[in-house]
Design an enzyme around this catalytic site. Structure first.
Site, PDB file in Angstrom:
ATOM      1  N   GLN A 263       5.437  -8.844  -2.813  1.00  0.00           N
ATOM      2  CA  GLN A 263       5.054  -8.608  -4.208  1.00  0.00           C
ATOM      3  C   GLN A 263       5.515  -7.228  -4.677  1.00  0.00           C
ATOM      4  O   GLN A 263       5.956  -7.055  -5.816  1.00  0.00           O
ATOM      5  CB  GLN A 263       3.543  -8.716  -4.373  1.00  0.00           C
ATOM      6  CG  GLN A 263       3.004 -10.121  -4.087  1.00  0.00           C
ATOM      7  CD  GLN A 263       1.486 -10.176  -4.164  1.00  0.00           C
ATOM      8  OE1 GLN A 263       0.885  -9.643  -5.097  1.00  0.00           O
ATOM      9  NE2 GLN A 263       0.859 -10.812  -3.201  1.00  0.00           N
TER      10      GLN A 263
ATOM     11  N   ASP B 121      -9.622  17.666   7.097  1.00  0.00           N
ATOM     12  CA  ASP B 121      -9.370  17.892   8.531  1.00  0.00           C
ATOM     13  C   ASP B 121      -8.551  16.762   9.145  1.00  0.00           C
ATOM     14  O   ASP B 121      -7.773  16.972  10.065  1.00  0.00           O
ATOM     15  CB  ASP B 121     -10.713  18.002   9.276  1.00  0.00           C
ATOM     16  CG  ASP B 121     -11.547  19.175   8.781  1.00  0.00           C
ATOM     17  OD1 ASP B 121     -11.060  20.313   8.872  1.00  0.00           O
ATOM     18  OD2 ASP B 121     -12.668  18.942   8.282  1.00  0.00           O
TER      19      ASP B 121
ATOM     20  N   GLY C 236      -0.202  -1.016  10.929  1.00  0.00           N
ATOM     21  CA  GLY C 236       0.390  -2.346  11.033  1.00  0.00           C
ATOM     22  C   GLY C 236       1.827  -2.185  11.503  1.00  0.00           C
ATOM     23  O   GLY C 236       2.081  -1.905  12.666  1.00  0.00           O
TER      24      GLY C 236
ATOM     25  N   LYS D 143       2.126  -0.472  -0.849  1.00  0.00           N
ATOM     26  CA  LYS D 143       3.500  -0.927  -0.584  1.00  0.00           C
ATOM     27  C   LYS D 143       4.416  -0.713  -1.782  1.00  0.00           C
ATOM     28  O   LYS D 143       5.637  -0.650  -1.643  1.00  0.00           O
ATOM     29  CB  LYS D 143       3.495  -2.411  -0.232  1.00  0.00           C
ATOM     30  CG  LYS D 143       2.677  -2.752   0.997  1.00  0.00           C
ATOM     31  CD  LYS D 143       3.525  -2.854   2.239  1.00  0.00           C
ATOM     32  CE  LYS D 143       2.659  -3.185   3.443  1.00  0.00           C
ATOM     33  NZ  LYS D 143       3.396  -3.256   4.689  1.00  0.00           N
TER      34      LYS D 143
ATOM     35  N   ASP E 234      -0.983  -3.259  19.482  1.00  0.00           N
ATOM     36  CA  ASP E 234       0.380  -2.937  19.927  1.00  0.00           C
ATOM     37  C   ASP E 234       0.720  -1.454  19.728  1.00  0.00           C
ATOM     38  O   ASP E 234       1.389  -0.852  20.579  1.00  0.00           O
ATOM     39  CB  ASP E 234       1.398  -3.803  19.188  1.00  0.00           C
ATOM     40  CG  ASP E 234       1.272  -3.679  17.677  1.00  0.00           C
ATOM     41  OD1 ASP E 234       0.226  -4.106  17.141  1.00  0.00           O
ATOM     42  OD2 ASP E 234       2.185  -3.139  17.037  1.00  0.00           O
TER      43      ASP E 234
ATOM     44  N   ASN F  86      -5.656  -6.879  -2.109  1.00  0.00           N
ATOM     45  CA  ASN F  86      -5.267  -8.282  -2.307  1.00  0.00           C
ATOM     46  C   ASN F  86      -5.925  -9.161  -1.250  1.00  0.00           C
ATOM     47  O   ASN F  86      -5.496  -9.232  -0.115  1.00  0.00           O
ATOM     48  CB  ASN F  86      -3.742  -8.407  -2.265  1.00  0.00           C
ATOM     49  CG  ASN F  86      -3.114  -7.715  -3.467  1.00  0.00           C
ATOM     50  OD1 ASN F  86      -3.722  -7.657  -4.536  1.00  0.00           O
ATOM     51  ND2 ASN F  86      -1.917  -7.186  -3.297  1.00  0.00           N
TER      52      ASN F  86
ATOM     53  N   SER G 148       5.532 -12.220   3.867  1.00  0.00           N
ATOM     54  CA  SER G 148       4.612 -13.101   3.140  1.00  0.00           C
ATOM     55  C   SER G 148       3.413 -12.287   2.675  1.00  0.00           C
ATOM     56  O   SER G 148       2.421 -12.808   2.203  1.00  0.00           O
ATOM     57  CB  SER G 148       4.164 -14.265   4.028  1.00  0.00           C
ATOM     58  OG  SER G 148       3.612 -13.768   5.222  1.00  0.00           O
TER      59      SER G 148
END
Lengths: 311, 311
Positions: free
Chosen positions: B80, B169, B176, B50, B207, B303, B75
Site C-alpha cells: 500500500q 534514553d 520484522g 512504510k 530470527d 492497519n 502482501s
C-alpha cells in the site's frame, strides 16, 4: 452565560485538562464529501470530555464547599471525571452507582480516588443515596449535564477546536444529557464565524429531537441503543440553550452508528465510544447538507469495552 | 549511511508524509515504571511508517527510472505504501501479491492506484512475477526492507521523535524485515544523546535475535505469531547496521503481545497493529532495564482487521 464566563472557565481548567489534538483524514473526507475536523476528546484525561465540566464545577465551589466534597450519581464517564477532577484538586468525591454497574466502571472510579456508594439500580434509590450524602457530609451535588458550570466546561472543547480551526461552518456533537451540545453551541456562538451547532442522536433515544419539536423536555420510554452515553434526557439548564442555539438534531439508526464507528476506528485509527460515532453518522446521513463544508466533529470519548465490540 | 543522507532524506520526503504525533499516558507510565513516548505511525499516511521508506526510494530514482515505474512483492503495508507513494509522485507501481492474500489488502492497493499482479502463493512465484515486470516494463524493483533508501526513510520516524523529545534514553521498535530498526538505530546514533536502540520480537519468529547471536542472517521455520508484519527475515543491507548499532533484541510471548495491544488500545485510545504492540510488550517484559528511563516506542502501524481482534 456570556463569552467572558466561557473564557474564564477555560483558563481556570487548563492546568487540569489536555488541549486534545484535532485529526483529519483524506479518506473520510472523500467518504463524506465534506472537510471534517475531529476534536479527539477520547484523548482527554480519563478518556472523555466530561473531565472539562467536572473540573470546572469543582473549581467554582467555595473553599468551605470543597472541604465537604462533591457527590454525583452516574455509572458513566462523569463518575470517573468527577473522581479524577476531585483527586487533582484535593477534594473528596462520592460517587453513587447502581450495584448492577459493570465492575470495570466501579474499579475505574476507585482507581481515580472516588468514594463508591452502591445502591439499588433505580433512579429513586440513586437520588435517595445522593441526598443522604449531601445531608450527612454537606457535600455538593453536581449533575453530570444539567449544571451551568458543567455546560461551560464542556463548551471548552469546541472553543479549542475553533481556536485551531476558526473557519468551521458547523460543529456536530452527540446529544445525551445535553451538557456537551449546549456548551458547544455557546462556543460556536462566541468563537465561530457563522458556525452552527448540530446534534446527532440515535433514533432509538430521540428525546432531544422530540423536545425541540414539542418545546418541552421529552423522555425515552425505551433505551435500546449501542450509544450508552446518550440514554439520558435534557434538563432545564441546558434545554433553553439548545432551543435557542442548536440548528438541528439529526437522528441516526443503530447500524449507521456502528458503520460510522468502524470508519473512525479503521480510517482515523482511534478508539472511540459508540456515542462518539453518532456525530459522524449524522454527517454521513445528511451528506447534501454538509457537502463541501468545513465541519468540526467532537469525538466525545474513548471508554469502550474492548471485549464487547459491535464488529 | 551518514547523518547528511538521513537529513536530506527527511527533507525530501516531508511533503509526502505526516510528522505524526507523540502520545503519552500517565497510566501506561505507571504500569511500566518508565516514561514512555509513543511515536504514532498508525496515524501516518496509509496507516504505517512504510510510507516513509517507499516515498524516499521512489524519489531517489532517475527520471528515466520513474517513467518505467516501480515493482515490489508484498502482501502487507509496503504494498500500500509503494502504491500511494507512487501515486503521489506520478509514478506507476506494480504490486505482486499472492492470489491467496485477503481481498481487503488487494482492494487497498488498487484504491491507492497500484497495479495488482496476482501470483501463486510461494516465494518463487512472487520473485518470478516481479522479475517479469522488471524485464517487460523496465520497472525498478524496490525491496520492502532491505534497501538503503528504504532504511533511511524508515529512520525519519525516530528522527522526528528525537527532535520532539531529545532526551530519550532508549528507542524501542518491533523487528520484522529489519528496515525500521536499522533506520531507527541510525537516527538514534545521529540525533540522540546516548540514546540506544532496542528491538522487540515475537518469540515465535525470533530470527533477528538468533541472527545477532550467530552473526549470520537466520530464518524462521514456522511463523505462528499474531504479529503478522514481523514474519520476514533480515537482509544483507540492514543486518550490518543492526549488528553494529542495536543494543539488544527482547523476545516476547504471544500473550504478552495481546496484553500490550490491549493496553495501547484501552489506555492510549489508538488502533494499532499487533506488530506495533511488540515494542511495548518488550518494555513491559524488561521492566527493570527501563525503570525510570525515558523510552521512545515506535507504534509502527494501524492497519488491522477490526472484525478479527484477539480480544
Amino acid at each position: 452565560m456570556d463569552k467572558q464566563q466561557l473564557h474564564d472557565c477555560h483558563n481556570r481548567i487548563k492546568p487540569f485538562i489536555h488541549n486534545t489534538p484535532v485529526l483529519t483524514s483524506r479518506l473520510i473526507d472523500k467518504i463524506s464529501g465534506a472537510h471534517l475536523f475531529f476534536k479527539c476528546e477520547n484523548f482527554q484525561r480519563m478518556g472523555a470530555f466530561k473531565m472539562r465540566g467536572a473540573a470546572n464545577a469543582i473549581m467554582q465551589l467555595t473553599d468551605k464547599e470543597k472541604q465537604n466534597g462533591v457527590v454525583t450519581h452516574s455509572s458513566g464517564n462523569f463518575a470517573q471525571a468527577l473522581s479524577l477532577s476531585a483527586q487533582s484538586l484535593g477534594v473528596k468525591a462520592y460517587i453513587v452507582m447502581p450495584s448492577s454497574a459493570p465492575n470495570v466502571k466501579k474499579e475505574a472510579v476507585k482507581g481515580y480516588g472516588g468514594m463508591l456508594i452502591e445502591c439499588e439500580p433505580n433512579l429513586k434509590a440513586r437520588e435517595f443515596a445522593s441526598q443522604q450524602i449531601v445531608q450527612k457530609h454537606g457535600a455538593t451535588f453536581i449533575h453530570p449535564s444539567n449544571d451551568d458550570q458543567v455546560i461551560l466546561g464542556q463548551g471548552t472543547a469546541c472553543k479549542e477546536l475553533l481556536e485551531a480551526h476558526p473557519e468551521l461552518d458547523h460543529v456536530v456533537t452527540p446529544v445525551g444529557g445535553g451538557g456537551l451540545i449546549a456548551g458547544t453551541a455557546l462556543s460556536a456562538l462566541y468563537y465561530g464565524k457563522n458556525c452552527t451547532t448540530i446534534g446527532g442522536e440515535p433514533m432509538e433515544v430521540d428525546d432531544a429531537f422530540r423536545s425541540l419539536k414539542s418545546g418541552k423536555i421529552e423522555s425515552n420510554t425505551t433505551t435500546n441503543t449501542i450509544a450508552d452515553g446518550l440514554k439520558t434526557q435534557l434538563g432545564d439548564r441546558n434545554f433553553p440553550i439548545i432551543q435557542e442555539h442548536v440548528e438541528e438534531i439529526i437522528r441516526v439508526e443503530e447500524e449507521e452508528i456502528v458503520s460510522a464507528m468502524q470508519i473512525i476506528w479503521g480510517r482515523l485509527k482511534i478508539v472511540c465510544e459508540p456515542s462518539s460515532a453518532v456525530a459522524l453518522a449524522a454527517v454521513l446521513k445528511a451528506k447534501e447538507k454538509f457537502a463541501g463544508k468545513k465541519v468540526g466533529i467532537i469525538i466525545s470519548g474513548g471508554n469502550v469495552d474492548l471485549g464487547n465490540l459491535p464488529f
